[in-house]
Design a protein around this motif. Structure first.
Motif, PDB file in Angstrom:
ATOM      1  N   VAL A 260       0.552  10.071  10.952  1.00 54.90           N
ATOM      2  CA  VAL A 260      -0.588  10.968  10.751  1.00 54.90           C
ATOM      3  C   VAL A 260      -0.715  11.348   9.277  1.00 54.90           C
ATOM      4  O   VAL A 260      -1.823  11.438   8.741  1.00 54.90           O
ATOM      5  N   THR A 261       0.416  11.568   8.605  1.00 55.93           N
ATOM      6  CA  THR A 261       0.365  11.850   7.168  1.00 55.93           C
ATOM      7  C   THR A 261      -0.299  10.709   6.413  1.00 55.93           C
ATOM      8  O   THR A 261      -1.085  10.929   5.479  1.00 55.93           O
ATOM      9  N   SER A 262      -0.004   9.476   6.806  1.00 50.88           N
ATOM     10  CA  SER A 262      -0.554   8.317   6.097  1.00 50.88           C
ATOM     11  C   SER A 262      -2.072   8.244   6.182  1.00 50.88           C
ATOM     12  O   SER A 262      -2.716   7.569   5.374  1.00 50.88           O
ATOM     13  N   ASN A 432       5.530   8.660  -1.621  1.00 57.04           N
ATOM     14  CA  ASN A 432       5.890   7.246  -1.786  1.00 57.04           C
ATOM     15  C   ASN A 432       4.907   6.233  -1.229  1.00 57.04           C
ATOM     16  O   ASN A 432       4.916   5.082  -1.668  1.00 57.04           O
ATOM     17  N   VAL A 433       4.098   6.596  -0.270  1.00 54.47           N
ATOM     18  CA  VAL A 433       3.278   5.592   0.417  1.00 54.47           C
ATOM     19  C   VAL A 433       1.802   5.969   0.319  1.00 54.47           C
ATOM     20  O   VAL A 433       1.441   7.121   0.548  1.00 54.47           O
ATOM     21  N   ASP A 434       0.979   4.997  -0.034  1.00 49.38           N
ATOM     22  CA  ASP A 434      -0.452   5.273  -0.126  1.00 49.38           C
ATOM     23  C   ASP A 434      -1.271   4.382   0.814  1.00 49.38           C
ATOM     24  O   ASP A 434      -2.467   4.207   0.637  1.00 49.38           O
ATOM     25  N   LYS A 435      -0.601   3.820   1.803  1.00 49.92           N
ATOM     26  CA  LYS A 435      -1.294   2.980   2.779  1.00 49.92           C
ATOM     27  C   LYS A 435      -1.249   3.636   4.149  1.00 49.92           C
ATOM     28  O   LYS A 435      -0.222   4.189   4.546  1.00 49.92           O
ATOM     29  N   ILE A 436      -2.357   3.551   4.862  1.00 50.23           N
ATOM     30  CA  ILE A 436      -2.373   4.059   6.223  1.00 50.23           C
ATOM     31  C   ILE A 436      -1.532   3.140   7.110  1.00 50.23           C
ATOM     32  O   ILE A 436      -1.544   1.912   6.944  1.00 50.23           O
ATOM     33  N   ILE A 437      -0.759   3.711   8.005  1.00 50.49           N
ATOM     34  CA  ILE A 437       0.101   2.921   8.903  1.00 50.49           C
ATOM     35  C   ILE A 437      -0.764   2.325  10.002  1.00 50.49           C
ATOM     36  O   ILE A 437      -1.435   3.043  10.749  1.00 50.49           O
TER      37      ILE A 437
END
Length: 456
Positions: A260-262, A432-437
């Motif tokens: 959800v964060t992604s 660290n992550v900028d892509k939606i899962i």
């Protein structure tokens, strides 16, 4: 004549039954296809190893060791930021101070606090133990829920409306929101419980948290009408909060937090989604199921020490003949651990001590017998791909019952601890992550030509 509103919204009518059957028929997928296309159901292989979906510095769930290049099952270990949970618990117990705030600092900021840092953090948590003006009256008391997890989740979503920077996902703002929620969780839980009891005709008492008390002490103080608790009760509840604080990035609710964060959404929506995941009986709700299962077992047995009777009851559980007829022995087995759950091992030492002080030795003996017997019975009845052991939920329900905590709060107590882990993982995902899962699903339905309505 207008239909009664209850019959529209709450009755399962013959038409709904008919449509439900259509749903079942058209949603069924041949189980063999999962094997054919090498789909990792539950994102785990047959040995229980999870599909690698991310990286984390926050915690590590260790159930194997490498021997001659091969994975060999070993006694389970849990690490918070590289520190063994057994050492952390041993440390704060030996120092005779609460562990919740110290461990929360560790998970959020990556290092154990010194005395000054710990004092500052404790004060920060204490000063944030408040809710917006009239929030208890306007939100918590407005429509009390019999399910405390749903009550807390609704309150979390309502807190969004009181935050002028609710949608700001910068690290400083999200940290502020997370610190607020960590501090507010005990009140959302306890006040929601009291509100529902008041709705049922019981006395209402709402106590303000005390800044000099720890999180565990405040929970017990606010929960009880006389505000009294023993040092042992506070110590064990504090330890339970530490043990439940985090469990790797792949457990269902924490993975939900990452997913959800992604998407880029706000903190309140993210934590609400994690709450929905934790509520499930296969996740955080398992401790309630364990307690209910043992209550059914105790009623069915004529002698709690008769091992033949206990064995037969466990067999009947697996054969779907007793309790909820789901074919499960709740509290046994874990997605990762195969030999032992370190949290259960720690709990067990205190369960025995608490049982002796509370006069529950016979009940503890029954739990211990089931713990040793269940893996053997499961092995006889089912094909096992890895070991089966008692998990943390097996003993936590017994601990909570001996602490005179209401079953309605068993899973919310889990959430009160896990909000720290969710917060740490949300901050890590944002950094660290900028892509939606977005994992892949293989479509199986054949393509079809559209048919006009008159021709169907």
């Amino acid at each position: 004549m207008a239909k009664d509103i209850d019959s529209i919204f709450f009755d399962i009518t013959p038409k709904i039954e008919e449509l439900a059957l259509k749903c079942e028929q058209n949603n069924a997928i041949d189980k063999e296809l999962y094997t054919k296309y090498e789909v990792k159901r539950g994102l785990r292989d047959l040995n229980g190893k999870g599909v690698l979906a991310g990286l984390t510095n926050i915690s590590d769930v260790c159930a194997f060791k490498m021997v001659d290049g091969k994975q060999v099952p070993c006694k389970g270990n849990l690490y918070y930021r590289g520190y063994n949970i057994k050492d952390l618990v041993k440390g704060f117990l030996a120092a005779h101070h609460p562990g919740f705030e110290e461990t929360a600092y560790l998970l959020l900021f990556g290092e154990l606090p010194d005395k000054v840092q710990l004092k500052e953090f404790q004060e920060m948590i204490a000063e944030r133990r408040m809710l917006p003006p009239n929030f208890v009256r306007d939100v918590i008391m407005k429509a009390p829920s019999r399910d405390m997890m749903n009550s807390i989740t609704r309150s979390i979503l309502q807190l969004y409306s009181y935050d002028d920077k609710a949608d700001d996902t910068s690290i400083p703002n999200v940290l502020r929101q997370c610190l607020n929620l960590i501090s507010q969780f005990p009140m959302l839980m306890v006040y929601g419980y009291h509100a529902y009891n008041y709705k049922r005709g019981e006395d209402l008492y709402i106590y303000a948290p005390q800044p000099e008390l720890s999180t565990a002490e405040n929970i017990l103080m606010m929960l009880r009408e006389n505000r009294k608790y023993t040092k042992l009760e506070a110590k064990i509840l504090d330890m339970a909060l530490v043990l439940h604080m985090d469990h790797g990035g792949g457990n269902n609710s924490t993975f939900t937090t990452h997913v959800v964060t992604s998407s880029g959404t706000d903190t309140y929506s993210t934590i609400a989604a994690a709450m929905a995941s934790l509520k499930g009986p296969k996740h955080g709700g398992a401790n309630v199921k364990v307690t209910q299962m043992f209550e059914d077992m105790k009623a069915a047995l004529t002698d709690w020490s008769d091992k033949d009777q206990i064995r037969q009851y466990l067999i009947d559980l697996l054969d779907k003949k007793v309790f909820d007829r789901k074919g499960l022995i709740y509290g046994m087995g874990h997605a990762v651990y195969s030999i032992s759950d370190p949290r259960a091992d720690i709990f067990k030492r205190f369960v025995k001590q608490l049982a002796k002080e509370k006069g529950h030795e016979a009940e503890y003996a029954l739990y211990e017998t089931v713990e040793h017997m269940a893996p053997e019975v499961i092995g006889e009845k089912r094909k096992m791909y890895k070991g089966v052991n008692a998990n943390v939920d097996f003993y936590s329900g017994l601990v909570y019952s001996m602490l005179d905590l209401p079953p309605a709060l068993y899973t919310p107590i889990f959430a009160t601890a896990r909000i720290v882990g969710w917060s740490a993982h949300r901050l890590e995902e944002l950094k660290n992550v900028d892509k939606i899962i977005r994992p892949a699903y293989k479509p199986l339905a054949p393509y079809r030509d559209y048919i006009n309505l008159d021709d169907r």
